[in-house]
Design an enzyme around this catalytic site. Structure first.
Site, PDB file in Angstrom:
ATOM      1  CD  GLU A  53      37.169  69.731 151.627  1.00  0.00           C
ATOM      2  OE1 GLU A  53      38.339  69.304 151.795  1.00  0.00           O
ATOM      3  OE2 GLU A  53      36.202  69.280 152.256  1.00  0.00           O
TER       4      GLU A  53
ATOM      5  CD  GLU B  66      34.814  69.985 156.647  1.00  0.00           C
ATOM      6  OE1 GLU B  66      34.013  69.765 155.711  1.00  0.00           O
ATOM      7  OE2 GLU B  66      35.274  71.112 156.903  1.00  0.00           O
TER       8      GLU B  66
ATOM      9  CB  ALA C 240      30.381  68.430 149.537  1.00  0.00           C
TER      10      ALA C 240
ATOM     11  N   GLY D 247      33.819  66.776 153.417  1.00  0.00           N
ATOM     12  CA  GLY D 247      32.735  66.835 154.399  1.00  0.00           C
ATOM     13  C   GLY D 247      32.623  65.534 155.174  1.00  0.00           C
TER      14      GLY D 247
END
Ligand SMILES: NC(=O)c1ccc[n+]([C@@H]2O[C@H](COP(=O)([O-])OP(=O)(O)OC[C@H]3O[C@@H](n4cnc5c(N)ncnc54)[C@H](O)[C@@H]3O)[C@@H](O)[C@H]2O)c1
Length: 694
Positions: free
Chosen positions: A128, A108, A66, A105
């Site tokens: 994370e 993901e 992210a 992310g």
């Protein structure tokens, strides 16, 4: 090529649409990237000629996470969830082609794709947890469905990435590809189309999570296996709960649970502290008057003077980084002893399977022992780690000055001596600097680089750069007694002594710091390091520490003699000892102190407030560049729990008024100049501000 909102390009190769993310340096999932992916996907889906879609990245890596600068800002559409929904529900197969690292992310995104291929050197992870968070865009729900619950737990709770081979083995990727990645991704997509393979939606896979259903022991065992490393952190437990939800709930409900847990973490003090610290660590590399483009000296060869406790460990850092290092000693015996310890250290690592025998030999081969100081003449960097005595240090530096080539960086590992005085015996004080390692020097990440009054920019930049190269976290500090870390530690040490004389016991003091999140308290630490070391130094100087001296007189040197502040029964577990209590009570009586019960709260405040106050003085004296540098020093050098940010961040979080008022109150109860609040603390508290918001 179709123009898209910046950052993501859409292209078509035959019947395969290619979306290329280009957001240097690490293709972070910023708003523009999400928007580009979203629009690009919709266009590719609408494109009648396209039958499959490949997502690939330009530059050195796949999406590495992210954009954490967007944390805490109002969310902007499309959210990552929307983008992932669009990917997974695409009627055309979507293939992720990964190089570099697919992190957070980024991973993901790949998990929403129907297929994944990776370059052999690619790495895959969900880090994370290291920011006190959990993967909040389906990672905790999709990963266990593809790799299984145990592997997902390992990856999500450790935050450590795995390589392509392991990813393939666990089914995380479908193939390892070679050559041009876009071409390989397109070729794979072509096969999917021609073989009419189904759209493999990970959210719909059930076999691997079903296998863990009704087996709570999987989670119980996992919790136990990580209990020690995760003590005090909030995120690891929430990560585990999210994976549990993947097992017990349908996908959509699991996603909701993941989002709830993510929300809790995002606003938690632990995650705030960890995210602050992430930036603090990076900030520490910046030195206002030594810009990033300052020329540095290339370190091809290093040398260490002294092969004692520190010298051996320091040399290992260089050998580990592949840098040849000469180790100089006065006598053959000292040299053999020192190198013997180094070899045993490596062999211990090898016996745990973390190093091959070849590696041990290679590293030992990079270390050249010598009793001839002339052998360091061609070193680019020399680190002195001889006895902590000024005349010896001066003699060594005078010799180094005569021997070393011009421009070589001459560093001292002194803990307490004046770097300027050492530099002054050379004709090149600009090349002299402190490089203060922490024990064990091959393990501890902190490196205080101590800037002398005359240290040149190149010398400073070189010490910082080589520190990073050998895996340390260098922080620049100025010259004063104890530098930053030990100077603050001294405050805590004084109060822990006073507390046990006034009525507390070592176990109570230690427990407070342990519960706060330190690996251990000062008394257990003393027992581990050996109480005799300080005793000898005190005797030499005519100093006293009544309780510790009494223990040493009884031969209680700590763990190595089975007794110190605690008793040890053949292991490292400290057990409270009534004998010690008797000694402490006796010393209190001799000093005329009436012992009283001391509250846990008072103990913690008296240990930590004076440290914060000393930190404020250090900032006033400009011995640390910024408050966050002090925090980096305490987390990496002294085990301050990262989920509390560091002493300065912590002080801000409880409010500087509380710290100032506490100092004043303790000063009223017992005289001591050290209770006087530092002017900086006084001023900021008065203005209702913090160190980091000053
Ligand atoms: N031990 C720690 O925890 C620690 C931590 C940080 C810094 N330091 C600093 O590191 C330095 C070394 O400490 P240590 O604990 O390794 O000490 P040590 O006593 O274990 O080792 C010192 C070594 O230096 C050698 N030596 C002495 N004079 C020498 C000379 N003229 N030339 C070459 N070798 C010589 C000795 O033979 C000995 O092996 C000190 O300045 C100390 O303050 C120590």
């Amino acid at each position: 090529m179709t123009a898209l909102p910046e950052l993501v390009a859409l292209d078509r190769r035959g019947r395969v649409a290619v979306l290329t993310v280009n957001n240097p340096p690490v293709n972070a999932l910023s708003h523009g990237v999400r928007l580009g992916l979203h629009d690009g996907l919709r266009q590719a889906i609408a494109d009648g000629e396209a039958q499959a879609i490949v997502i690939v990245c330009a530059g050195r890596t796949f999406i590495a996470g992210a954009d954490i600068t967007e944390f805490g800002k109002p969310p902007r559409d499309p959210s990552l969830h929307e983008v992932l929904d669009t990917i997974e529900s695409s009627p055309k197969p979507v293939v992720a082609a990964v190089h570099g690292t697919a992190l957070g992310g980024g991973l993901e995104v790949t998990l929403a794709c129907h297929y994944r291929v990776g370059a052999a050197a690619a790495r895959f992870g969900l880090p994370e947890v290291k920011l006190g968070l959990l993967p909040g865009a389906g990672g905790t729900q999709r990963l266990p469905r593809v790799v299984g619950v145990e592997q997902a737990l390992r990856m999500i709770v450790s935050g450590d990435p795995i390589g392509a081979a392991e990813a393939l083995e666990h089914g995380l990727i479908d193939r390892i590809v070679e050559g041009d990645l876009t071409a390989a991704g397109v070729a794979f997509a072509e096969r999917v189309v021609s073989e009419r393979r189904p759209l493999r939606k990970l959210s719909e896979l059930t076999d691997k999570v079903a296998a863990a259903r009704g087996k709570p022991e999987i989670f119980a065992e996992f919790r136990q296996s990580v209990a020690r490393q995760t003590r005090g952190f909030r995120a690891p437990e929430r990560c585990i709960q999210a994976v549990e939800a993947a097992v017990t709930l349908p996908f959509a409900d699991g996603l909701r649970r993941e989002r709830e847990l993510f929300g809790e973490l995002l606003s938690s003090p632990e995650s705030r502290a960890q995210r602050y610290f992430f930036f603090a660590e990076r900030e520490a590399a910046k030195i206002p008057d030594v810009p990033a483009d300052t020329p540095v000296r290339e370190i091809r060869k290093a040398a260490v003077i002294g092969a004692g406790t520190m010298g051996g460990g320091i040399a290992m850092n260089f050998a580990n980084a592949g840098i040849p290092v000469t180790v100089a000693e006065v006598t053959r015996e000292a040299l053999d002893r020192g190198l013997g310890v180094v070899r045993r250290n490596y062999e211990a690592t090898a016996s745990k399977g973390r190093l091959t025998k070849d590696d041990v030999d290679k590293r030992m081969g990079l270390i050249t022992p010598t009793t001839d100081l002339q052998a360091v003449a061609d070193a680019d960097l020399v680190i002195e780690a001889v006895f902590e005595e000024m005349p010896i240090k001066k003699e060594v530096f005078a010799k180094l000055d005569a021997i070393c080539k011009p421009g070589a960086v001459l560093a001292t590992n002194t803990s307490t001596l004046d770097v300027n005085e050492i530099a002054a015996v050379t004709r090149r004080p600009e090349s002299v600097i402190g490089m203060h390692f922490f024990s064990p020097a091959n393990v501890m990440r902190l490196l205080e680089c101590v800037r002398g009054a005359k240290s040149s920019r190149t010398t400073i930049a070189t010490a910082m750069a080589v520190g990073r190269r050998i895996g340390k976290v260098p922080v620049l500090v100025g010259v004063c007694y104890g530098f930053v870390g030990n100077r603050m530690l001294h405050q805590r040490g004084r109060e822990s002594e006073r507390l046990i004389l006034e009525g507390a016991l070592p176990q109570q003091v230690d427990r407070m710091l342990y519960d706060f999140g330190f690996p251990m308290g000062p008394f257990a630490m003393g027992d581990l390091a050996g109480l005799d070391v300080g005793w000898r130094i005190r005797k030499g100087r005519g100093d006293k520490a009544l309780v510790a001296d009494r223990l040493c007189e009884l031969g209680r040197f700590g763990q190595k003699t089975g007794a110190g502040y605690y008793r040890y029964e053949g292991d490292r577990t400290p057990r409270p000892d009534p004998e010690v209590e008797k000694i402490i009570v006796g010393v209190s009586a001799e000093l005329g102190i009436t012992r009283r019960p001391i509250s846990d709260e008072e103990i913690l405040q008296r240990l930590l407030y004076p440290m914060v106050n000393e930190g404020a003085k250090i900032l006033e004296e400009k011995l640390a560049i910024r408050p966050s540098d002090i925090d980096v020093i305490w987390v990496y050098g002294y085990g301050w729990p990262v989920y509390r940010g560091g002493p300065m961040f912590w002080a801000d979080s409880i409010g500087l008024e509380a710290v100032r008022d506490g100092m004043l109150e303790f000063g009223r109860r017992a005289a001591g100049h050290f209770w006087r609040p530092a002017p900086l603390l006084e001023r900021l508290a008065g203005e209702g501000r913090g160190f980091l918001t000053a």
